[in-house]
Motif scaffolding. Sequence first.
Motif: not given
Length: 89
Positions: A17-20, A24, A27, A78-81
């Motif tokens: 899942r995306s790290d929200q 985190a 983005v 670049e989106r953290p997961w």
Amino acid sequence: MTPPANRVFRFVNWRLRSDQDDDAPPVRLKFRCLTLTGDDTECGAESEALTDAQEAQRWTFQHLREYPDHTSYAEVIERPWVMWREGPA
């Protein structure tokens, strides 16, 4: 070789899942010039990775001023997961 007799395997389900979470990483995004040069290779110049989209987009206009025929760009995000354990399988 014989494995140890007391070995226990635990199977779990994982979900990506995306790290929200509050801690985190942000983005970040950058732009890369896709315009082909005279020898049919991609220009490849790119902005730095930034958290502010408008600031990253400004780079494309700066690049266009320097190279007026460079009009094709790609946005690189670049989106953290994070892998999240959901429980036993």
